[in-house]
Each structure stands twice: as structure tokens, then as C-alpha cells.
Design an enzyme around this catalytic site. Sequence first.
Site, PDB file in Angstrom:
ATOM      1  N   TYR A   1       0.861  -1.187   0.000  1.00 60.22           N
ATOM      2  CA  TYR A   1       0.000   0.000   0.000  1.00 60.22           C
ATOM      3  C   TYR A   1       0.897   1.236   0.000  1.00 60.22           C
ATOM      4  O   TYR A   1       1.547   1.546   1.000  1.00 60.22           O
ATOM      5  CB  TYR A   1      -0.896   0.031   1.234  1.00 60.22           C
ATOM      6  CG  TYR A   1      -1.943  -1.052   1.312  1.00 60.22           C
ATOM      7  CD1 TYR A   1      -2.283  -1.823   0.203  1.00 60.22           C
ATOM      8  CD2 TYR A   1      -2.608  -1.303   2.507  1.00 60.22           C
ATOM      9  CE1 TYR A   1      -3.250  -2.811   0.294  1.00 60.22           C
ATOM     10  CE2 TYR A   1      -3.579  -2.278   2.606  1.00 60.22           C
ATOM     11  CZ  TYR A   1      -3.890  -3.041   1.497  1.00 60.22           C
ATOM     12  OH  TYR A   1      -4.850  -4.017   1.590  1.00 60.22           O
TER      13      TYR A   1
ATOM     14  N   ARG B   1     -15.998  -0.169  -1.390  1.00 59.45           N
ATOM     15  CA  ARG B   1     -15.129   0.963  -1.739  1.00 59.45           C
ATOM     16  C   ARG B   1     -15.897   2.282  -1.829  1.00 59.45           C
ATOM     17  O   ARG B   1     -15.636   3.118  -2.677  1.00 59.45           O
ATOM     18  CB  ARG B   1     -14.388   0.672  -3.046  1.00 59.45           C
ATOM     19  CG  ARG B   1     -13.494  -0.539  -2.936  1.00 59.45           C
ATOM     20  CD  ARG B   1     -13.007  -1.047  -4.269  1.00 59.45           C
ATOM     21  NE  ARG B   1     -12.171  -2.215  -4.061  1.00 59.45           N
ATOM     22  CZ  ARG B   1     -12.621  -3.459  -3.870  1.00 59.45           C
ATOM     23  NH1 ARG B   1     -13.921  -3.689  -3.879  1.00 59.45           N
ATOM     24  NH2 ARG B   1     -11.796  -4.462  -3.672  1.00 59.45           N
ATOM     25  N   GLY B   2     -16.873   2.412  -0.958  1.00 57.91           N
ATOM     26  CA  GLY B   2     -17.658   3.641  -0.901  1.00 57.91           C
ATOM     27  C   GLY B   2     -18.912   3.615  -1.735  1.00 57.91           C
ATOM     28  O   GLY B   2     -19.790   4.478  -1.578  1.00 57.91           O
TER      29      GLY B   2
ATOM     30  N   SER C   1     -21.874   3.378   0.453  1.00 59.10           N
ATOM     31  CA  SER C   1     -21.731   4.153   1.688  1.00 59.10           C
ATOM     32  C   SER C   1     -22.839   5.178   1.863  1.00 59.10           C
ATOM     33  O   SER C   1     -23.054   5.688   2.970  1.00 59.10           O
ATOM     34  CB  SER C   1     -20.386   4.886   1.689  1.00 59.10           C
ATOM     35  OG  SER C   1     -20.371   5.893   0.671  1.00 59.10           O
ATOM     36  N   GLY C   2     -23.511   5.499   0.771  1.00 64.08           N
ATOM     37  CA  GLY C   2     -24.502   6.561   0.814  1.00 64.08           C
ATOM     38  C   GLY C   2     -23.917   7.925   0.534  1.00 64.08           C
ATOM     39  O   GLY C   2     -24.644   8.916   0.456  1.00 64.08           O
TER      40      GLY C   2
ATOM     41  N   LEU D   1     -18.327  -1.641   2.425  1.00 68.70           N
ATOM     42  CA  LEU D   1     -19.086  -0.563   1.765  1.00 68.70           C
ATOM     43  C   LEU D   1     -18.767  -0.521   0.272  1.00 68.70           C
ATOM     44  O   LEU D   1     -19.058   0.471  -0.402  1.00 68.70           O
ATOM     45  CB  LEU D   1     -18.783   0.792   2.409  1.00 68.70           C
ATOM     46  CG  LEU D   1     -19.174   0.919   3.886  1.00 68.70           C
ATOM     47  CD1 LEU D   1     -18.805   2.293   4.426  1.00 68.70           C
ATOM     48  CD2 LEU D   1     -20.665   0.646   4.082  1.00 68.70           C
TER      49      LEU D   1
END
Length: 332
Positions: free
Chosen positions: A56, A208-209, A212-213, A206
Site C-alpha cells: 500500500y 469501496r464507498g 456508503s450513501g 461498503l
Amino acid sequence: MQMVSLGKSGPKVSAIGLGCMGMSGMYGPADRTESIATIHAALDAGINLLDTGDFYGMGHNEMLIGEALKDRNRDQVLLSVKFGAMRDAAGAWLGYDARPKAVRNFLAYTLQRVGVDYIDIYRPSRLDPDVPIEETIGAIAEMVKAGYVRHIGLSEVGPETIRRAAAVHPICDLQIEYSLVSRGIEDEILPTCRELGIGITAYGVLSRGLISGHWQKGAAGSGDFRAMSPRFQEGNVDQNLALVEALRSVADAKGVTVAQIAIAWVAEQGGDIVPLIGARRRDRLSEALGAQSLHLDADDMAAIERAIPKGAAAGARYPQAQLAHMDSERNG
């Protein structure tokens, strides 16, 4: 913070873990000061499981975590580290290396970057097609005996590989993607882990978003993995965001956020599953922690299933070139 056992052979961990990948550029730029503040906030909230990978940011994430832990009690933090993925100077992926001598090399660099004497859970990031899993796990087992590693985990592998690995050394957990829109593990992988007493650390809860909303179409910028992810592509993203809006209706009825209900759904699948929250900011972390107090009854679970039926997501969870090399996708 509720504590759970990570598999029958693993340590006691917080019921929610913090995934730190997004703090090192995988989803676009991240603020170093805010990232460290988020790690501190997670620890202060009782989260003791920090997940990273040595690739990473080509070591950036490990050094970031090392900086965040300088004034903390090392024995109160569980570090989960993936290794084996190789990248070049431009950030391109070059494959995997899980040979025994590579295991020893990767681990030595990780210990130096994080500034610790041991890693709590060490795991190959993927199955190296050129190295039998028995050789990789055997090499990590030697590091356990030497005191440099406490527990061995796996990542994104299928049932056969899980069984072969567990025959060499106890495996505490399998790290794998699991969410309302990524439920492939339910058919074979999750039952295999439960049979063997192996826990699940679920990343991508989620997506990767995506669920997530907070995600908005076209928000992925340069250097963001989502710019290449099939589920965020034109032709798929509108259908997927429609699923999110259906889930929002369920969340609104409960008086919670979309992210909270999505995280709670994963946690509700069993006490052997620990969701990893990929928060890069304290406000997102705070929202995620709110999922702990959310109880979903049978009616809630049915409503969620109606909003996002199994298999409803459009597009694969990774680009096809990556899926082709993922053992978990070949084996169920």
C-alpha cells in the site's frame, strides 16, 4: 467496544477493525495528519485491529501506521499485514511472490518500516500460482517459531487452498471481500472457514464507498482505484446507485445512515465475521462506529434483502484481469 475471538486459533480482536489502505493513495489523495488522527481515534474508541499491506503506497502505509503508534502501547494493538504483491516505480502491479525466501525478506522490511518487533497476523495477499501454499505457510510458520509473527492468516483464496493451508499450520482468519453487493463467499468459502474454525475479516463492506450513501457518480479522480473498477463504470454505476437509494429507504426508516446499515448487515452474518472499516477521516470513522449499536431484526434483514437482492450489483468487484488470478474466484 465488543471483543471477539478471531477464529479458534486467533487473538481477541475488536468487533470492528480499521482498514488503512485508503490512507496511502489507493482512493486518491489522503491527508497524512487526518489519517494519523483517524488511527488514534480508532484506538481510543477501542478498535485494536489495524489492517495494512506492505505494498500500500509501496511501504507508505506501514510507515504511516508506525508513526501513529509511536506513543501507543504496542501490545494493545493487533497489526494485520498482507505481503507478496509486487509493484514498480510507477505503481503498476507486477504479480506476486510468495516463495519462502521472499516471505522472510518482505517480513524484515515490514518490521523495519512499522518499527515493531513482531507482526500479529501475517498473510499472503493472494495465492502465488508458482508456489504451493504449503511452502508459503510453512515459511510463515518458521517466522512464528522465531517470534516475528504471532498468527497466520489468508487472503482471497478458495476452499481447497484454505484446507491445504490449515493442514500446515493453524489459520486464524481469511481476509476477503464481503458486503451486500459481494456475497460470493456464502456458497463455499464461508462454510469451509466455519468448518475449520477460521474467522473472516471482511473488507470492502461498503464496496469501496459505492454503498456508503456518500458516493456520487463521476467522483473518482486520478489515481483512484474506482476509476478502473467495473462497478463504478458507465453502464453499471447507475444501476448500482439505484440499489443504494433502495437501501437508503430502509436506513431512513431505522433512523440510521446507509453506511451504518450496510456495516451492521455484515456484522449480523455471524460473530466470526469482523468488518474492516476503510475510514480515512474521523467523521467517517465515527459514522461507522455507530453501526455497533444497530440491531437488525428479521424484518430489517428481509427489507435489506429486498432492497439489494443477492447478485443484484452490476459489474464485477475487480477488473477481469485481476479476477483471473484470484484463487477465491476460481473456487467459489
